[in-house]
Design a protein around this motif. Structure first.
Motif, PDB file in Angstrom:
ATOM      1  N   ILE A   1       0.985  -0.870  -0.311  1.00 18.93           N
ATOM      2  CA  ILE A   1       0.005   0.274   0.225  1.00 18.93           C
ATOM      3  C   ILE A   1       1.203   1.139   0.286  1.00 18.93           C
ATOM      4  CG2 ILE A   1      -1.651   1.542   1.482  1.00 18.93           C
ATOM      5  CD1 ILE A   1      -2.829  -1.606   2.029  1.00 18.93           C
ATOM      6  N   PRO A   2       1.386   1.126   0.738  1.00 21.16           N
ATOM      7  CA  PRO A   2       2.413   2.728   0.809  1.00 21.16           C
ATOM      8  C   PRO A   2       3.410   2.996  -0.457  1.00 21.16           C
ATOM      9  CG  PRO A   2       2.389   1.291   2.947  1.00 21.16           C
ATOM     10  CD  PRO A   2       1.982   0.593   1.383  1.00 21.16           C
ATOM     11  N   GLN A   3       3.942   0.950  -1.111  1.00 21.42           N
ATOM     12  CA  GLN A   3       4.628   1.563  -2.242  1.00 21.42           C
ATOM     13  C   GLN A   3       3.456   2.015  -3.365  1.00 21.42           C
ATOM     14  OE1 GLN A   3       5.907  -2.544  -2.516  1.00 21.42           O
ATOM     15  NE2 GLN A   3       7.537  -2.018  -1.301  1.00 21.42           N
TER      16      GLN A   3
ATOM     17  N   LYS B   1       1.714   9.367  -5.792  1.00 18.82           N
ATOM     18  CA  LYS B   1       1.446  10.780  -5.094  1.00 18.82           C
ATOM     19  C   LYS B   1       2.874  11.425  -6.364  1.00 18.82           C
ATOM     20  CE  LYS B   1       2.510   9.864  -0.806  1.00 18.82           C
ATOM     21  NZ  LYS B   1       2.767  10.616   0.467  1.00 18.82           N
ATOM     22  N   THR B   2       3.886  10.409  -6.870  1.00 18.28           N
ATOM     23  CA  THR B   2       4.779  11.081  -7.719  1.00 18.28           C
ATOM     24  C   THR B   2       4.677  10.970  -8.775  1.00 18.28           C
ATOM     25  OG1 THR B   2       5.960   8.896  -8.051  1.00 18.28           O
ATOM     26  CG2 THR B   2       6.804   9.688  -6.013  1.00 18.28           C
TER      27      THR B   2
ATOM     28  N   GLU C   1      -7.013  16.933  -2.834  1.00 17.28           N
ATOM     29  CA  GLU C   1      -7.695  16.295  -2.249  1.00 17.28           C
ATOM     30  C   GLU C   1      -7.160  14.841  -2.279  1.00 17.28           C
ATOM     31  OE1 GLU C   1     -12.458  14.901  -0.835  1.00 17.28           O
ATOM     32  OE2 GLU C   1     -11.686  16.625  -2.793  1.00 17.28           O
ATOM     33  N   ALA C   2      -7.514  14.186  -3.225  1.00 16.11           N
ATOM     34  CA  ALA C   2      -6.420  12.722  -3.448  1.00 16.11           C
ATOM     35  C   ALA C   2      -5.177  12.680  -3.076  1.00 16.11           C
ATOM     36  CB  ALA C   2      -6.431  12.497  -4.559  1.00 16.11           C
ATOM     37  N   PHE C   3      -3.975  13.805  -2.705  1.00 19.78           N
ATOM     38  CA  PHE C   3      -2.646  13.467  -2.029  1.00 19.78           C
ATOM     39  C   PHE C   3      -3.093  13.322  -0.538  1.00 19.78           C
ATOM     40  CE2 PHE C   3       0.367  14.330  -0.390  1.00 19.78           C
ATOM     41  CZ  PHE C   3       1.971  13.953  -1.137  1.00 19.78           C
ATOM     42  N   VAL C   4      -4.226  13.663  -0.169  1.00 17.95           N
ATOM     43  CA  VAL C   4      -4.810  13.843   1.179  1.00 17.95           C
ATOM     44  C   VAL C   4      -4.776  12.325   1.912  1.00 17.95           C
ATOM     45  CG1 VAL C   4      -6.067  14.801   3.252  1.00 17.95           C
ATOM     46  CG2 VAL C   4      -5.045  16.550   1.285  1.00 17.95           C
TER      47      VAL C   4
ATOM     48  N   LEU D   1      -4.553   9.906   0.118  1.00 18.80           N
ATOM     49  CA  LEU D   1      -3.328   8.457  -0.013  1.00 18.80           C
ATOM     50  C   LEU D   1      -2.690   8.973   1.124  1.00 18.80           C
ATOM     51  CD1 LEU D   1      -2.244   9.329  -4.342  1.00 18.80           C
ATOM     52  CD2 LEU D   1      -3.077   6.999  -2.424  1.00 18.80           C
ATOM     53  N   GLU D   2      -2.238   9.835   1.761  1.00 23.52           N
ATOM     54  CA  GLU D   2      -0.904  10.449   2.627  1.00 23.52           C
ATOM     55  C   GLU D   2      -2.508   9.519   4.004  1.00 23.52           C
ATOM     56  OE1 GLU D   2       0.897  11.773   4.507  1.00 23.52           O
ATOM     57  OE2 GLU D   2       1.699  11.746   1.655  1.00 23.52           O
ATOM     58  N   ARG D   3      -3.574   9.679   3.810  1.00 18.09           N
ATOM     59  CA  ARG D   3      -4.464   9.092   4.922  1.00 18.09           C
ATOM     60  C   ARG D   3      -4.123   7.448   4.829  1.00 18.09           C
ATOM     61  NH1 ARG D   3     -10.065  11.994   6.049  1.00 18.09           N
ATOM     62  NH2 ARG D   3     -10.363  10.331   7.640  1.00 18.09           N
ATOM     63  N   MET D   4      -4.500   6.976   3.845  1.00 21.04           N
ATOM     64  CA  MET D   4      -4.074   5.891   3.521  1.00 21.04           C
ATOM     65  C   MET D   4      -3.329   4.885   3.860  1.00 21.04           C
ATOM     66  SD  MET D   4      -4.406   3.376  -0.563  1.00 21.04           S
ATOM     67  CE  MET D   4      -2.976   4.028  -0.262  1.00 21.04           C
TER      68      MET D   4
END
Length: 160
Positions: free
Chosen positions: A91-93, A99-100, A108-111, A113-116
């Motif tokens: 998941i983080p990978q 993100k990159t 908002e999608a970036f936020v 993804l950070e929460r996920m």
């Protein structure tokens, strides 16, 4: 007078003999009763010992089954937790890739993804901590502390 003494002594001996015979008969009756009580109690004790032996055998078998079951459960939990960790590592990978490649840090999608990624990281830490926690008590022989609802509330509040 001799005749009287002699008769009196004979009567006294007869009474004494009769009392002795009655005492011996009573002693035999009591002895027979006591022997029957001993046999009855011995039988009851043998039956109780037999039941106790059967119960002890059943308890030993149940204990062996429980030991095997706990070992199997521990093995299953260890394998299952490792199987859970692999997707959590992905998941983080994948989140980093998303993100990159396609987002700016203000969207908002970036936020999301950070929460996920944060949630996946917390879940991974929880699984690792559980793996480390339970074998510690198993290997050291220490008693595992009781997990109470307060512990659960604390964990939920930390990971919310």
């Amino acid at each position: 007078m001799n005749w009287f003494r002699s008769t009196w002594a004979s009567l006294e001996r007869a009474r004494t003999q009769k009392a002795l015979n009655q005492s011996e008969e009573r002693l035999q009756q009591l002895s027979a009763y006591l022997e029957s009580q001993v046999q009855q109690r011995t039988g009851e004790l043998a039956a109780a010992n037999h039941k106790l032996a059967i119960n002890n055998q059943a308890l030993a078998e149940a204990n062996d089954l429980l030991v095997r079951s706990n070992a199997n459960l521990q093995t299953f939990a260890y394998i299952a937790s490792h199987d859970l960790q692999e997707p959590l590592r992905k998941i983080p990978q994948f989140g980093d890739l998303l993100k990159t490649r396609s987002m700016d840090s203000t969207s908002e999608a970036f936020v999301y993804l950070e929460r996920m990624q944060t949630a996946a990281s917390r879940m991974s830490t929880l699984i690792r901590d559980l793996l480390n926690y339970f074998p510690y008590f198993h290997l050291t022989g220490r008693e595992c502390p009781l997990f109470t609802p307060d512990h659960c509330r604390h964990i939920v509040s930390v990971y919310r």
